[in-house]
Write a protein that holds these residues in place. Structure first.
Motif, PDB file in Angstrom:
ATOM      1  N   LYS A  32       0.881  -1.065  -0.107  1.00 60.20           N
ATOM      2  CA  LYS A  32       0.155  -0.093  -0.062  1.00 60.20           C
ATOM      3  C   LYS A  32       0.633   1.463  -0.041  1.00 60.20           C
ATOM      4  O   LYS A  32       0.496   2.264  -0.747  1.00 60.20           O
ATOM      5  N   LEU A  85       2.145   1.528  -3.489  1.00 56.38           N
ATOM      6  CA  LEU A  85       1.108   1.824  -4.523  1.00 56.38           C
ATOM      7  C   LEU A  85       0.999   3.467  -4.192  1.00 56.38           C
ATOM      8  O   LEU A  85       0.580   4.072  -5.262  1.00 56.38           O
ATOM      9  N   ARG A  86       0.712   3.774  -3.123  1.00 54.57           N
ATOM     10  CA  ARG A  86       0.513   5.291  -2.715  1.00 54.57           C
ATOM     11  C   ARG A  86       1.421   6.101  -3.492  1.00 54.57           C
ATOM     12  O   ARG A  86       1.096   7.213  -4.018  1.00 54.57           O
ATOM     13  N   SER A 117       3.238   5.687  -6.002  1.00 53.24           N
ATOM     14  CA  SER A 117       3.311   5.340  -7.231  1.00 53.24           C
ATOM     15  C   SER A 117       2.217   6.167  -8.219  1.00 53.24           C
ATOM     16  O   SER A 117       2.196   6.456  -9.236  1.00 53.24           O
ATOM     17  N   ILE A 118       1.129   6.599  -7.204  1.00 52.41           N
ATOM     18  CA  ILE A 118      -0.012   7.375  -7.762  1.00 52.41           C
ATOM     19  C   ILE A 118       0.690   8.890  -8.152  1.00 52.41           C
ATOM     20  O   ILE A 118       1.195   9.416  -7.323  1.00 52.41           O
ATOM     21  N   GLY A 119       0.345   9.223  -9.408  1.00 55.10           N
ATOM     22  CA  GLY A 119       0.748  10.655  -9.713  1.00 55.10           C
ATOM     23  C   GLY A 119       1.968  10.529 -10.791  1.00 55.10           C
ATOM     24  O   GLY A 119       2.167   9.419 -11.219  1.00 55.10           O
ATOM     25  N   ASN A 120       2.434  11.519 -10.722  1.00 58.46           N
ATOM     26  CA  ASN A 120       3.654  11.654 -11.696  1.00 58.46           C
ATOM     27  C   ASN A 120       5.028  11.839 -11.143  1.00 58.46           C
ATOM     28  O   ASN A 120       5.854  12.478 -11.595  1.00 58.46           O
TER      29      ASN A 120
END
Length: 209
Positions: free
Chosen positions: A124, A127-128, A130-133
């Protein structure tokens, strides 16, 4: 634990006549003492019967489920822990993702330059991040990990049930198994939900009976 017909008969004889010697049990079944020796050993080791020198066998009064519960309560973490998968705190989130994928684990333990536990990195967390650019190669894991002291841990000699309770309460996939020293905690293993499942399967297959 599934008992044979003869073992069920032995238990009933001991219930009705105990304490009773092995020779007398054999007489009830019209068998030799040597023939019954393996059955008596199994029933004694499993906890259905107890034996006292010069007295004989007697029934413990415990059911199969009670005996299984007693066995489970004796399991220790070190019997089921696996090797820890560790990364250093300056490793990038990208490298941590690669490590998690290659090692096929859901949790990484993060250590400092003294090899002491400083954090835990979950799927988690990655994953958090990796969100966005964001550029994952430029994000060190110490920015996104869960830090000490907000980490659930266990020790080698802890009861497996207590560790399992932590996994449930914290809703996490794994625990670091640690060894305390003067500076902090050294990571010596990992305990996961898979570890708990393995213990239950072995118990069901009588490997600890």
């Amino acid at each position: 634990m599934d008992l044979s017909n003869r073992q069920e008969q032995i238990i009933q004889i001991v219930k009705d006549n105990g304490p009773i010697t092995g020779e007398n049990i054999a007489d009830h079944l019209s068998l030799t003492r040597a023939t019954l020796r393996p059955d008596l050993a199994i029933l004694t080791m499993a906890g259905f019967l107890d034996a006292r020198p010069r007295v004989g066998y007697f029934f413990t009064g415990k059911t199969g489920s009670e005996l299984l519960t007693e066995k489970l309560k004796k399991f220790k973490v070190h019997e089921y822990q696996a090797l820890p998968i560790v990364v250093e705190e300056d490793v990038s989130a990208y490298d941590a993702i690669c490590t998690m994928f290659l090692e096929d684990v859901g949790t990484l333990f993060v250590t400092n330059d003294q090899s002491l536990l400083v954090g835990v990195l979950s799927r988690k967390d990655l994953l958090r991040a990796s969100i966005g650019n964001q550029d994952l190669t430029s994000i060190p894991v110490h920015i996104i990990m869960t830090r000490m002291p907000n980490i659930s841990i266990c020790k080698r000699d802890d009861l497996l049930l207590d560790a399992a309770q932590k996994l449930i309460e914290k809703q996490i996939d794994g625990l670091p198994v640690v060894k305390p020293n003067d500076q902090g905690f050294e990571v010596v293993g990992r305990l996961t939900k898979t570890s708990i499942t393995k213990a239950l399967v072995e118990l069901a297959r009588d490997q600890h009976l």
